[in-house]
Structure formats: C-alpha cells, structure tokens
Design a protein around this motif. Structure first.
Motif, PDB file in Angstrom:
ATOM      1  N   LEU A   4       0.955  -1.079  -0.005  1.00 51.15           N
ATOM      2  CA  LEU A   4      -0.027  -0.130  -0.178  1.00 51.15           C
ATOM      3  C   LEU A   4       1.022   1.208   0.074  1.00 51.15           C
ATOM      4  O   LEU A   4       1.861   1.263   0.883  1.00 51.15           O
ATOM      5  CB  LEU A   4      -1.083   0.015   1.149  1.00 51.15           C
ATOM      6  CG  LEU A   4      -2.216  -0.865   1.337  1.00 51.15           C
ATOM      7  CD1 LEU A   4      -1.919  -2.231   1.006  1.00 51.15           C
ATOM      8  CD2 LEU A   4      -2.910  -0.599   2.685  1.00 51.15           C
ATOM      9  N   ILE A  24      -2.898   0.442  -3.985  1.00 49.73           N
ATOM     10  CA  ILE A  24      -2.786  -0.777  -3.683  1.00 49.73           C
ATOM     11  C   ILE A  24      -1.891  -1.807  -4.975  1.00 49.73           C
ATOM     12  O   ILE A  24      -2.415  -1.795  -5.892  1.00 49.73           O
ATOM     13  CB  ILE A  24      -3.964  -1.699  -3.261  1.00 49.73           C
ATOM     14  CG1 ILE A  24      -4.726  -0.882  -2.264  1.00 49.73           C
ATOM     15  CG2 ILE A  24      -3.491  -3.158  -3.148  1.00 49.73           C
ATOM     16  CD1 ILE A  24      -6.215  -1.605  -2.011  1.00 49.73           C
ATOM     17  N   ILE A  31     -11.965  -7.696   0.003  1.00 55.66           N
ATOM     18  CA  ILE A  31     -11.838  -6.531   1.006  1.00 55.66           C
ATOM     19  C   ILE A  31     -12.991  -6.009   1.498  1.00 55.66           C
ATOM     20  O   ILE A  31     -14.077  -6.075   0.791  1.00 55.66           O
ATOM     21  CB  ILE A  31     -11.267  -5.098   0.223  1.00 55.66           C
ATOM     22  CG1 ILE A  31      -9.756  -5.602  -0.305  1.00 55.66           C
ATOM     23  CG2 ILE A  31     -11.384  -3.797   0.528  1.00 55.66           C
ATOM     24  CD1 ILE A  31      -9.190  -4.674  -1.381  1.00 55.66           C
ATOM     25  N   SER A  33     -13.358  -3.140   3.912  1.00 57.95           N
ATOM     26  CA  SER A  33     -12.979  -1.979   4.255  1.00 57.95           C
ATOM     27  C   SER A  33     -11.549  -1.334   4.067  1.00 57.95           C
ATOM     28  O   SER A  33     -10.718  -2.046   3.903  1.00 57.95           O
ATOM     29  CB  SER A  33     -13.380  -1.743   5.841  1.00 57.95           C
ATOM     30  OG  SER A  33     -12.452  -1.893   6.510  1.00 57.95           O
ATOM     31  N   MET A  34     -11.929  -0.165   3.523  1.00 57.33           N
ATOM     32  CA  MET A  34     -10.653   0.802   3.082  1.00 57.33           C
ATOM     33  C   MET A  34     -10.481   1.923   4.201  1.00 57.33           C
ATOM     34  O   MET A  34     -11.659   2.410   4.173  1.00 57.33           O
ATOM     35  CB  MET A  34     -10.617   1.025   1.863  1.00 57.33           C
ATOM     36  CG  MET A  34     -10.573  -0.358   0.917  1.00 57.33           C
ATOM     37  SD  MET A  34     -10.836   0.164  -0.841  1.00 57.33           S
ATOM     38  CE  MET A  34      -8.964   0.327  -1.337  1.00 57.33           C
ATOM     39  N   ALA A  76     -13.046   5.724  -2.801  1.00 60.24           N
ATOM     40  CA  ALA A  76     -12.184   4.316  -3.416  1.00 60.24           C
ATOM     41  C   ALA A  76     -12.768   4.074  -4.659  1.00 60.24           C
ATOM     42  O   ALA A  76     -13.866   4.444  -5.322  1.00 60.24           O
ATOM     43  CB  ALA A  76     -12.490   3.007  -2.597  1.00 60.24           C
ATOM     44  N   ASN A  80     -11.292  -1.595  -6.025  1.00 54.94           N
ATOM     45  CA  ASN A  80     -10.489  -1.672  -4.918  1.00 54.94           C
ATOM     46  C   ASN A  80      -9.062  -1.438  -4.962  1.00 54.94           C
ATOM     47  O   ASN A  80      -8.363  -2.377  -4.417  1.00 54.94           O
ATOM     48  CB  ASN A  80     -10.905  -3.123  -4.341  1.00 54.94           C
ATOM     49  CG  ASN A  80     -12.174  -3.145  -3.470  1.00 54.94           C
ATOM     50  OD1 ASN A  80     -12.654  -2.011  -3.281  1.00 54.94           O
ATOM     51  ND2 ASN A  80     -13.000  -4.458  -3.533  1.00 54.94           N
ATOM     52  N   VAL A  83      -7.541   3.983  -2.668  1.00 58.06           N
ATOM     53  CA  VAL A  83      -8.676   4.787  -1.805  1.00 58.06           C
ATOM     54  C   VAL A  83      -7.997   6.082  -1.533  1.00 58.06           C
ATOM     55  O   VAL A  83      -6.812   6.283  -1.483  1.00 58.06           O
ATOM     56  CB  VAL A  83      -8.701   4.208  -0.535  1.00 58.06           C
ATOM     57  CG1 VAL A  83      -7.340   3.966   0.288  1.00 58.06           C
ATOM     58  CG2 VAL A  83      -9.556   4.896   0.481  1.00 58.06           C
ATOM     59  N   CYS A 100      -2.672   4.507   5.117  1.00 54.67           N
ATOM     60  CA  CYS A 100      -4.136   3.837   4.633  1.00 54.67           C
ATOM     61  C   CYS A 100      -4.096   2.462   5.276  1.00 54.67           C
ATOM     62  O   CYS A 100      -2.979   1.640   5.629  1.00 54.67           O
ATOM     63  CB  CYS A 100      -4.178   4.008   3.227  1.00 54.67           C
ATOM     64  SG  CYS A 100      -2.781   2.949   2.358  1.00 54.67           S
ATOM     65  N   LYS A 101      -5.360   1.965   5.463  1.00 54.91           N
ATOM     66  CA  LYS A 101      -5.054   0.426   5.937  1.00 54.91           C
ATOM     67  C   LYS A 101      -6.631  -0.166   5.244  1.00 54.91           C
ATOM     68  O   LYS A 101      -7.453   0.449   4.953  1.00 54.91           O
ATOM     69  CB  LYS A 101      -5.738   0.492   7.472  1.00 54.91           C
ATOM     70  CG  LYS A 101      -6.123  -0.832   8.045  1.00 54.91           C
ATOM     71  CD  LYS A 101      -6.444  -0.599   9.413  1.00 54.91           C
ATOM     72  CE  LYS A 101      -6.985  -1.911  10.256  1.00 54.91           C
ATOM     73  NZ  LYS A 101      -7.439  -1.821  11.510  1.00 54.91           N
ATOM     74  N   VAL A 102      -6.339  -1.489   4.779  1.00 51.72           N
ATOM     75  CA  VAL A 102      -7.144  -2.188   3.985  1.00 51.72           C
ATOM     76  C   VAL A 102      -7.489  -3.480   4.710  1.00 51.72           C
ATOM     77  O   VAL A 102      -6.467  -4.042   5.350  1.00 51.72           O
ATOM     78  CB  VAL A 102      -6.761  -2.754   2.545  1.00 51.72           C
ATOM     79  CG1 VAL A 102      -7.655  -3.738   2.087  1.00 51.72           C
ATOM     80  CG2 VAL A 102      -6.453  -1.239   1.935  1.00 51.72           C
TER      81      VAL A 102
END
Length: 121
Positions: A4, A24, A31, A33-34, A76, A80, A83, A100-102
């Motif tokens: 990421l 990404i 997935i 959530s982002m 987003a 996917n 984001v 950022c977090k996925v």
C-alpha cells in the motif's frame, strides 16, 4: 506481495486542501473496508475515515471521526485498487502522519508506510 503506497502529503497553510492517495499493488481478496488513520507525535493512531465496501445494491458506507466530519471525504475506486482522502479546511491539529489501511475478510489487515501532513503558516 501486497504493498500500500500513500502519496499526496505535504506542507499546507491552515484553510488549505490536500488529497491523499493510497494505491494497492498486488491483490487483496475479499476487501471489506478501506480507511485512513493518522498518528501525531506522542499520540495513538486514530481512525480518520473508513469506507466499507458493500454489495452493488446497498453500496458503500462511510464513517468519519468527529474532528474531520464535513471537511474530509473518503472515496475508493470500484476495482478496490485505490483509496483517497480529500482534506479541506485543514487545521494545525490535522498535522500527523496519515496511513491507509485495508481489511480483508480472508487475508487480514494491510497498512501503508504513511505520508506526512503538516498544516502550518
């Protein structure tokens, strides 16, 4: 291997705007959530904004920290692959490293390396 990569951070004056991107590379299955989180020096990492991917009928849902509601917008792309975080009316207290977090229901959590945002005159 999944990476990421955040970009878009920088120095901005109070009241200014920035747009953060998180791209990404690689494939993350299922997935759910982002999101974007931030961490200021000496403080814990807090959620800023999350987009929860739902089905085509229900669509996505977003949630924001109270401190950024109405100023920040998360989005987003449909594939996917990325984001974004549009940040308007920035304040000095928004200064932090943004991550950022996925979250994947099959593969767990993925974090980026972070991008620095500094709001100062």
């Amino acid at each position: 291997q999944v990476h990421l990569v955040e970009s878009g951070g920088g120095l901005v004056q109070p009241g200014g705007s920035l747009r953060l991107s998180c791209v990404i590379s690689g494939s993350i299955p299922n997935i759910v959530s982002m999101g974007w989180y931030r961490q200021a020096p000496g403080k814990q990492r807090d959620m800023v904004a999350i987009i929860t991917r739902n089905d085509r009928i229900r669509g996505d849902r977003t949630a924001y920290a109270n401190s950024v509601q109405g100023r920040f917008t998360i989005s987003a792309d449909n594939a996917n692959n990325a984001v974004y975080l549009q940040m308007n009316s920035l304040k000095p207290e928004d200064t932090a490293t943004y991550y950022c977090k996925v979250i994947s229901s099959r593969a767990g959590d993925f974090w980026g390396q972070g991008t620095q945002v500094t709001v100062s005159s």
